[in-house]
Design a protein around this motif. Sequence first.
Motif, PDB file in Angstrom:
ATOM      1  N   SER A 112       0.858  -1.176   0.000  1.00  0.00           N
ATOM      2  CA  SER A 112       0.000   0.000   0.000  1.00  0.00           C
ATOM      3  C   SER A 112       0.898   1.231   0.000  1.00  0.00           C
ATOM      4  O   SER A 112       1.793   1.352   0.840  1.00  0.00           O
ATOM      5  CB  SER A 112      -0.912   0.008   1.233  1.00  0.00           C
ATOM      6  N   VAL A 139       3.276   4.065 -11.699  1.00  0.00           N
ATOM      7  CA  VAL A 139       2.004   3.395 -11.446  1.00  0.00           C
ATOM      8  C   VAL A 139       1.361   2.989 -12.772  1.00  0.00           C
ATOM      9  O   VAL A 139       1.256   3.807 -13.696  1.00  0.00           O
ATOM     10  CB  VAL A 139       1.039   4.315 -10.667  1.00  0.00           C
ATOM     11  N   ALA A 142      -2.240   1.306 -14.138  1.00  0.00           N
ATOM     12  CA  ALA A 142      -3.591   0.977 -13.688  1.00  0.00           C
ATOM     13  C   ALA A 142      -4.542   0.984 -14.878  1.00  0.00           C
ATOM     14  O   ALA A 142      -4.319   1.704 -15.857  1.00  0.00           O
ATOM     15  CB  ALA A 142      -4.068   1.982 -12.633  1.00  0.00           C
ATOM     16  N   VAL A 186      -2.520   3.955  -3.215  1.00  0.00           N
ATOM     17  CA  VAL A 186      -2.495   2.926  -4.246  1.00  0.00           C
ATOM     18  C   VAL A 186      -2.212   1.579  -3.608  1.00  0.00           C
ATOM     19  O   VAL A 186      -1.259   1.441  -2.833  1.00  0.00           O
ATOM     20  CB  VAL A 186      -1.428   3.225  -5.321  1.00  0.00           C
ATOM     21  N   SER A 187      -3.039   0.600  -3.932  1.00  0.00           N
ATOM     22  CA  SER A 187      -2.808  -0.778  -3.492  1.00  0.00           C
ATOM     23  C   SER A 187      -2.494  -1.625  -4.713  1.00  0.00           C
ATOM     24  O   SER A 187      -3.191  -1.534  -5.736  1.00  0.00           O
ATOM     25  CB  SER A 187      -4.047  -1.335  -2.786  1.00  0.00           C
ATOM     26  N   GLY A 188      -1.436  -2.411  -4.632  1.00  0.00           N
ATOM     27  CA  GLY A 188      -1.053  -3.241  -5.769  1.00  0.00           C
ATOM     28  C   GLY A 188       0.257  -3.949  -5.523  1.00  0.00           C
ATOM     29  O   GLY A 188       0.747  -4.010  -4.389  1.00  0.00           O
ATOM     30  N   LEU A 194       4.585  -0.167 -10.099  1.00  0.00           N
ATOM     31  CA  LEU A 194       3.517  -0.494  -9.156  1.00  0.00           C
ATOM     32  C   LEU A 194       2.255  -0.793  -9.956  1.00  0.00           C
ATOM     33  O   LEU A 194       1.636   0.104 -10.521  1.00  0.00           O
ATOM     34  CB  LEU A 194       3.274   0.673  -8.195  1.00  0.00           C
ATOM     35  N   ALA A 230      -1.289  -1.350 -10.083  1.00  0.00           N
ATOM     36  CA  ALA A 230      -2.312  -0.967  -9.114  1.00  0.00           C
ATOM     37  C   ALA A 230      -3.562  -1.822  -9.232  1.00  0.00           C
ATOM     38  O   ALA A 230      -4.063  -2.071 -10.328  1.00  0.00           O
ATOM     39  CB  ALA A 230      -2.673   0.507  -9.293  1.00  0.00           C
ATOM     40  N   VAL A 265      -6.777   2.668  -6.964  1.00  0.00           N
ATOM     41  CA  VAL A 265      -6.182   3.996  -6.803  1.00  0.00           C
ATOM     42  C   VAL A 265      -7.263   4.901  -6.229  1.00  0.00           C
ATOM     43  O   VAL A 265      -8.262   5.181  -6.894  1.00  0.00           O
ATOM     44  CB  VAL A 265      -5.668   4.561  -8.142  1.00  0.00           C
TER      45      VAL A 265
END
Length: 537
Positions: free
Chosen positions: A113, A153, A155, A168-170, A196, A198, A201
């Motif tokens: 995270s 990032v 996404a 951001v989680s990934g 990253l 994601a 987001v």
Amino acid sequence: MQRSERETTGDRVPDLLGLDLGPPVCLDAWAITFVAGLVAATVAPMFVPALLLACVVLCAGAAFWRSLVPERWRVMALISPLFLLAGVGASALHTAGPDPLGELAALAPGEVSVVGRIASPPEPGGVGYGANLLVDRLDYDGRELISGGRLRVQAPNLSVGVGDEVRVSGEISTPDPSGDFDYGRYLDTKGISGLLYARSVEPVEGGGGWIGTIHERTDEALGYGLRPDEAAIVRGMVIGDRSRISEETEEDFRRSGITHILAISGMHVAVLSAAVYFLLRSLAVPLMARNPATIALVWLYVVVAGAPPSAVRAAVVATLVLLAPLLGRQISPLHFMTTMLAAVLAYNPQLVYNVGFQLSVTAVLGILLLRKPFIKMFERTLFRPFRKPNDVLLNLLAVSLAAQVSTAPIIAASFGLVSVVGLVTNLVAVPLAGPILALGMTGSVLGNLFPFLAYPVNAANGFLVTVVEAAASAMSSLPFAAVETGGVGLTMVALFYAGAAPAALSESMLSEDRWPHVGALLVLWTALWLTLAATGA
């Protein structure tokens, strides 16, 4: 820059190793040797001993053989080994420096995270969209591991703007090293440690930054009196966000050789610097306040634009130019250029791999070294029937040709396509780019303060943008507009610059009546080289 000459003969500096330190000393050599050491240590460390040996030989020769180097270069020749070693040391410091974010990305630990700020406009590419992220904190397995650094990032959707704070989680990892394009090295040139991917987001409440606010207000201001396609081009020129320019327009600009006007470059920084400087001077702001204020606003603009390497380069040069009068120094364009290289590469040696930085530096050096030979060539050929050629047109042709010739090998090797019609298209695009940029900045400010005043400014700008678009479309549609140059490697690039060296050195080594000949030979050499590159493709 050079030291001022002594005003009185009584204040004479004692000789050292036969050196009279009273006259001006050429300082370019310190930056040249520093950059040589830094680049060699970064790109090809095996050449460092040979370079050091050459500097030691030069140093010894300058000390014991007075005629080996000109008097104004002897001081720098004597200490050249020190500057070379300083460049090698700067590269070693960057290589040995810790990068905990990169080390974690290489481990591919799984779900993380990250809280940070978006540092570049979201761009379509691959699967979904990508943007650069300034990391404030990275949590793994419920605890904070890292603070600081940059990530890229990726996404499926990024409905965020520059400056927005997001969570951001990934999964974090490093780029796949396989393939012809070294994406990891490309990210290194931007100071980015990993990717990253994601899963989600989410904007952080109250996390809209001031940079994001500027971008949003610029969007709104450019909506007054500009069509969407025109606003996209102006937005790209003013704040460096090209994400809304259509692929068709990008291709037209690429084939016609004027993509450079869409990128934040030295021209943008020069226009802003001149506008702010002369505005402050018209308000009778004293020099000691005027120049520092201009420098501050230039760097603010570079930060808002995402600090692209070409803009950083130009900002360093602008800073040196504006500081020179405050320090009582003379102005030498070549010394500014070499000092800029030393400063920027010392900050990030990986920029030697950045194509945008390579093109920016090579174009400026090409203009500095080739402009006068090309002016003499055009005077003897294209403008020979005229008794008094137009100086503006003559300089524009020479500058355009110098920039295109000097950057052709890098464009060929990096993009596989070199524009042939760029010299003609730039005669339209370059003179209009300055007014478009100035009107775009003015319209952005007025659109936020007095929207009704932005309409006429933006409408006038829209007309200029339409002219540039029409020129790009017409020239790119010609069957010979561009040459495909796939397969150009380092050997071919080195071959081109070896052949171009006589023309680049002609101003300092040849008499003025020989300049037209070396200029013409360089044009022929460029045509031959492009033919070889196209045949290889």
